[in-house]
Design a protein around this motif. Structure first.
Motif, PDB file in Angstrom:
ATOM      1  N   ASP A 212      -3.723  -5.557 -33.547  1.00 29.38           N
ATOM      2  CA  ASP A 212      -4.163  -4.914 -32.616  1.00 29.38           C
ATOM      3  C   ASP A 212      -5.566  -4.011 -33.361  1.00 29.38           C
ATOM      4  OD1 ASP A 212      -2.491  -5.800 -30.549  1.00 29.38           O
ATOM      5  OD2 ASP A 212      -2.167  -3.574 -30.395  1.00 29.38           O
ATOM      6  N   GLY A 497      -2.558 -11.978 -25.595  1.00 24.30           N
ATOM      7  CA  GLY A 497      -1.774 -11.641 -24.714  1.00 24.30           C
ATOM      8  C   GLY A 497      -0.406  -9.915 -25.081  1.00 24.30           C
ATOM      9  N   THR A 498       0.396 -10.180 -24.583  1.00 26.92           N
ATOM     10  CA  THR A 498       1.188  -8.809 -25.304  1.00 26.92           C
ATOM     11  C   THR A 498       1.988  -9.666 -26.197  1.00 26.92           C
ATOM     12  OG1 THR A 498       2.382  -8.621 -22.892  1.00 26.92           O
ATOM     13  CG2 THR A 498       0.858  -6.884 -22.757  1.00 26.92           C
TER      14      THR A 498
ATOM     15  N   TRP B  27      -9.224  -2.837 -18.706  1.00 22.40           N
ATOM     16  CA  TRP B  27      -7.389  -4.188 -18.567  1.00 22.40           C
ATOM     17  C   TRP B  27      -7.880  -4.734 -19.855  1.00 22.40           C
ATOM     18  CZ3 TRP B  27      -7.499  -9.269 -18.637  1.00 22.40           C
ATOM     19  CH2 TRP B  27      -6.401  -9.909 -18.460  1.00 22.40           C
ATOM     20  N   ARG B  28      -8.574  -5.225 -20.813  1.00 18.90           N
ATOM     21  CA  ARG B  28      -8.587  -5.723 -22.110  1.00 18.90           C
ATOM     22  C   ARG B  28      -7.899  -5.248 -22.670  1.00 18.90           C
ATOM     23  NH1 ARG B  28     -11.620 -10.810 -24.063  1.00 18.90           N
ATOM     24  NH2 ARG B  28      -9.924 -11.680 -25.420  1.00 18.90           N
ATOM     25  N   THR B  30      -6.248  -2.270 -22.893  1.00 24.84           N
ATOM     26  CA  THR B  30      -5.071  -2.048 -23.140  1.00 24.84           C
ATOM     27  C   THR B  30      -4.875  -3.298 -22.395  1.00 24.84           C
ATOM     28  OG1 THR B  30      -6.148  -0.935 -21.093  1.00 24.84           O
ATOM     29  CG2 THR B  30      -3.525  -0.412 -21.085  1.00 24.84           C
ATOM     30  N   TYR B  31      -4.100  -4.063 -22.639  1.00 25.17           N
ATOM     31  CA  TYR B  31      -3.258  -5.432 -22.617  1.00 25.17           C
ATOM     32  C   TYR B  31      -3.833  -6.563 -23.336  1.00 25.17           C
ATOM     33  CZ  TYR B  31      -1.284  -3.398 -18.676  1.00 25.17           C
ATOM     34  OH  TYR B  31      -1.542  -2.680 -17.165  1.00 25.17           O
ATOM     35  N   ASP B  32      -4.812  -6.805 -24.055  1.00 28.75           N
ATOM     36  CA  ASP B  32      -4.979  -7.174 -25.681  1.00 28.75           C
ATOM     37  C   ASP B  32      -5.518  -6.958 -25.945  1.00 28.75           C
ATOM     38  OD1 ASP B  32      -5.047 -10.101 -25.645  1.00 28.75           O
ATOM     39  OD2 ASP B  32      -7.179 -10.946 -24.584  1.00 28.75           O
ATOM     40  N   LYS B  33      -5.428  -5.996 -26.925  1.00 29.18           N
ATOM     41  CA  LYS B  33      -6.427  -5.141 -28.160  1.00 29.18           C
ATOM     42  C   LYS B  33      -5.900  -7.123 -28.576  1.00 29.18           C
ATOM     43  CE  LYS B  33      -5.301  -1.283 -27.993  1.00 29.18           C
ATOM     44  NZ  LYS B  33      -4.280  -0.387 -27.112  1.00 29.18           N
ATOM     45  N   ARG B 238       6.796  -0.807 -23.095  1.00 23.76           N
ATOM     46  CA  ARG B 238       6.513  -0.902 -22.580  1.00 23.76           C
ATOM     47  C   ARG B 238       6.941  -0.939 -21.361  1.00 23.76           C
ATOM     48  NH1 ARG B 238       7.185  -7.270 -22.734  1.00 23.76           N
ATOM     49  NH2 ARG B 238       5.353  -7.440 -24.405  1.00 23.76           N
TER      50      ARG B 238
END
Ligand code: HEM
Ligand code: SF4
Ligand code: SF4
Lengths: 577, 249
Positions: A212, A497-498, B27-28, B30-33, B238
């Motif tokens: 990440d 994506g997650t 947003w990115r 937070t959700y798509d590191k 989550r």
């Protein structure tokens, strides 16, 4: 003194048969994914040979690892931090896919869809990079077994020796060198990472890439002199060998070690003084590096070390494990293991016992007794090619430590022959290499017949931490593949994506099933073998349903408390009526 | 007189783009590191990248610096320190031209490389194409403004520091001047519009890597150690899977 524990490995090269099982199982476990087709966290090279990627050991070309700058201070060979940043837009020394090899698959479909025709249809190789037809010209082990030895002259290690000694055709020798990431004490990959995404775990020293935090600056690829960080060309992130940390955390050896056909890998802890690493890596000459790295290791039996280790929060059972560590024994007690390319100054922690076999082969060819200590000693002293080559690999060219190790191995070989032939061992043989008969026999035991739990002394993480650690697995490179919402290529590119947690089968369950003696719980009437657990040996009871067995669907019978099914979780813990 | 079209074009759209730009990045991140990367293609091809990428990047960073000076620093400030209009003009146009040309050449090389190198082309996403289209538009219009307008004065004398710049600063100080943009030459309007479009697209492209420029590297220790956290697992739970208060240590 700042005591840290390091998970490390020793490989006994004499036993490697070059079967590539380790590479294949590792690939199946970790890099069997799109974007990592060309990636082998574990690879096995034939030496002499160019290695993978080609000529990676030529640091004048690839600029990996560390060097001393003009002021004698340690600095990345690729340049200062500022230079590292200034060249970020196009990394000057990054190997291209051609230096690894262009991965391919075959057009298998044609075999079934081709119309009836006179000639058998051919499945053509297709590049996994461009998708086009391709001609296969190189791979991760193209020069396996010296195949294609016309490429030999490109071996950077051979180049260092051969201006002194000509590689005579009849003196050709070879051996295998399995390689994984070295999980260095002074990792150049981490030092090159502009984002700080590569880190060394404080608990066990395993070096990992935080997926990440990695931003795809791809500087670590240049930084690692062993070229053991790879760029995933689909996700745009760096990936590397993880020392199979999800397995190691529960006390299981890495996949490569577990599946090694030669049983030549040893895994154990080393305690070291983290404060001493920088100084040890900065010694003036390359030949001092072996001793300076040995000097960083701490004796796990020394009471002051134990005290400091406990103060540093290292659990008692980890200290015990460090005392029983086969790695400690091979590196320090017997001093037969050597680091790979210490001159890169990364303080590598996967060490090797150099192979005696090239020497034995030469003696054998002359028709002399290749198990007589005198013959072997003489050969080690006179055979410059293998010894100098090995010295370039393991001691930055200093032949003395290599000779000493080879003589120990030669002494062990001839001493143990007498014993195996039912004769008395000749104590003068171990004495010639400075060992007692007792030490010699203990070393033989460890090298030749050590069992699973002597080869792998891996303290598992603590129960109270286990939950944390198990899901540490979510940091691994497999994390994102195939998770929900991952249907191929998202709008931000492949793999965005997650993520999903890694642990599909809990590793504790896996361990239970691998270490239990039986494939079924025999107390359970009508128990059936789970074929996934069956190792193929014999026919354990319950492999076939007997005529008197109750039918399968008697679910209500299974798991009642008095029948006791220890692994069926909730059922087993119900109170007795 | 400001028409409602002017208000939509030069007030509503800028704010929409700004919100998308900021919100999109949050947003990115937070959700798509995991997707936050340069998506380097150097593994496939180095020869063209070696020239194209540094030319483009050093160019665009200089262009960015130029914009900060030109848009954010009021004319009154430079007047106050005694920089004459001509001196400013010469320096701005000179460096702007140089940086702009480097950027353009670099970008041309990069796009050519992307199109002609098979593996790079097949690794190109739709977002990449949209990004390059807009980027090329913005850069070429910007260069046109420098060459055609400021250098050759094709559209008469236009001092953007008394027009576009005021409008731009007004967006952030809520002193809205849509009329200034409405009065600007067409090429400036188009440049501004395309720039706003690329900012709106920014968080959804690889351009997010700009915000990770790793300057911190110069100061941090070489080797990073990390101890595991007390948290359950490696990342925050989550949604819906938080532990209840009692069990939290
Ligand atoms: C601020 C510091 C920046 C750094 C450190 C940086 C770094 C990088 C790196 C390492 C790559 C990958 C090149 C490769 O190996 O393929 C890249 C690609 C790219 N960057 Fe940047 N960048 C920065 C700023 C910017 C800016 C301001 C822009 C544009 C507005 C930009 C636009 C691009 C584009 C379009 C690519 C893709 C090139 C291609 O492969 O076609 N970057 N950047
Ligand atoms: S061998 Fe492993 S730890 Fe050492 S520099 Fe290379 S990738 Fe990093
Ligand atoms: S599995 Fe063992 S014997 Fe086979 S190549 Fe790997 S290290 Fe050598």
């Amino acid at each position: 003194m700042r005591v840290m524990a390091q998970m490390s490995m020793v490989l006994n090269l004499d036993k490697c048969i070059g079967c590539h099982t380790c590479s294949v199982t590792c690939k199946q476990a970790w890099t069997n994914r799109s974007g990592t087709e060309y990636v082998w966290f574990n690879n096995v090279e034939t030496r002499p040979g160019q290695g993978y990627p080609r000529t990676y050991e030529d640091q004048e070309r690839w600029q990996g690892g560390w060097t001393l700058n003009k002021r004698g201070r340690l600095q990345l060979k690729a340049g200062s931090r500022l230079k590292n940043l200034a060249t970020i837009f196009s990394s000057p020394k990054m190997p291209s896919i051609q230096d690894y090899y262009e991965p391919w698959t075959y057009d298998y479909e044609i075999l079934t869809t081709a119309p009836l025709q006179q000639h058998t249809p051919v499945a053509r190789p297709k590049s996994l990079i461009s998708g086009k037809d391709m001609k296969i010209t190189w791979s991760a082990n193209w020069d396996d077994d010296l195949g294609g030895s016309e490429h030999l002259s490109a071996d950077p290690v051979l180049a260092k020796v051969s201006d002194k000694v000509k590689l005579a055709y009849e003196q050709t020798f070879m051996f295998y060198l399995p390689r994984i990431c070295e999980h260095c004490l002074n990792p150049a990959c981490a030092a090159s990472c502009p984002s700080g995404a590569i880190y060394k775990r404080a608990e066990d020293g395993i070096v990992l890439v935080d997926q990440d935090k990695c931003r795809g600056w791809r500087k670590c690829v240049t930084g690692c002199p062993y070229k053991k960080v790879y760029f995933n060309h689909k996700t745009g992130k760096a990936e590397k060998c993880t020392f199979c940390f999800p397995r190691v955390e529960v006390g299981l050896p890495t996949v490569c070690a577990e599946t090694c056909v030669g049983r030549l890998r040893y895994i154990g802890l080393m305690l070291y003084d983290a404060d001493a690493v920088l100084e040890a890596a900065s010694v003036a000459t390359d030949h001092e590096l072996l001793e300076s790295q040995r000097g960083v290791f701490l004796d796990p039996f020394d009471p002051s070390v134990i005290r400091e280790a406990e103060r540093a929060g290292i659990p008692r059972d980890w200290i015990d494990a460090a005392q029983r560590s086969p790695v400690w024994a091979l590196i320090n007690t017997y001093k037969v293991a050597l680091p790979l390319h210490p001159e890169y100054r990364t303080m590598p922690m996967v060490w090797y016992i150099p192979p005696l076999s090239p020497v034995v082969d030469v003696v054998q060819e002359t028709g002399e007794d290749a198990e007589a200590a005198g013959n072997l000693f003489a050969a080690i002293d006179t055979l410059r090619i293998p010894v100098e080559y090995l010295a370039e690999l393991f001691t930055s060219g200093d032949t003395a430590p290599v000779t000493a190790v080879l003589k120990k191995l030669a002494a062990m070989r001839s001493y143990m022959r007498d014993i195996n032939m039912g004769r008395d061992g000749d104590p003068s043989i171990p004495a010639a290499v400075g060992m007692t008969t007792h030490e010699m026999e203990a070393m033989f035991r460890l090298l030749a017949i050590a069992k699973y739990d002597e080869r792998y002394v891996i303290p598992s993480a603590h129960a109270e931490q286990a939950h944390n650690l198990e899901e540490l697995a979510t940091e691994c490179s497999l994390d994102y593949e195939g998770g929900p919402g991952m249907g191929g290529s998202g709008p931000f590119g492949e793999g965005s994506g997650t993520g999903t947690p890694l642990a599909v089968e809990s590793f504790r369950t896996l361990k239970e099933r691998q270490t239990s003696d039986t494939a079924t719980d025999l107390n359970e009437p009508g128990a059936r073998v789970n074929l996934l657990n069956w190792d193929g040996r014999g026919t354990p009871p319950g492999l076939f349903p007997g005529p008197g067995d109750p039918p399968d669907h008697s679910e209500s019978d299974r798991g009642t408390p008095d029948r006791g099914t220890p692994d069926s979780g909730a059922h087993g813990t119900e109170p007795k009526p | 007189m400001t028409t409602s079209l002017d208000v939509v074009l030069w007030v509503v759209i800028p704010y929409v783009c700004l919100v998308v730009f900021i919100g999109g990045h949050v947003w990115r991140y937070t959700y798509d590191k995991f997707g936050w990367t340069t998506r380097s293609s150097q593994l496939y091809e180095s020869r063209l990248l070696r020239w194209g990428s540094p030319l483009f990047h050093f160019g665009i960073l200089a262009v960015f610096a130029g914009h900060v000076i030109g848009l954010a620093i009021p004319k009154s400030w430079t007047d106050a320190v005694g920089i004459s209009e001509t001196a400013y003009h010469v320096v701005a146009v000179g460096t702007g031209l140089l940086a702009g040309l480097a950027t353009l050449v670099g970008m041309t090389l990069l796009i050519y490389r992307r199109r002609t190198t098979g593996p790079v082309f097949s690794a190109t996403t739709r977002m990449d194409k949209a990004m390059y289209l807009l980027l090329a538009t913005v850069i070429m219009l910007g260069l046109w403004n420098t060459v055609g307008s400021s250098l050759l004065s094709l559209s008469g004398e236009y001092n953007y520091r008394e027009g576009v710049s005021l409008w731009f600063r007004g967006i952030f100080t809520f002193q809205l001047h849509p009329e200034l943009m409405a009065a600007a030459p067409l090429s400036f309007q188009a440049h501004g519009m395309a720039a706003m479009a690329i900012f709106a697209l920014w968080p959804f492209t690889r351009l997010v890597h700009v915000f990770s420029a790793p300057l911190f590297y110069l100061w941090r220790p070489y080797v990073v150690y990390r101890a595991k956290s007390d948290r359950f697992g490696a990342r925050a739970a989550r949604p819906g899977w938080d532990r209840s208060e009692q069990t939290r240590r």
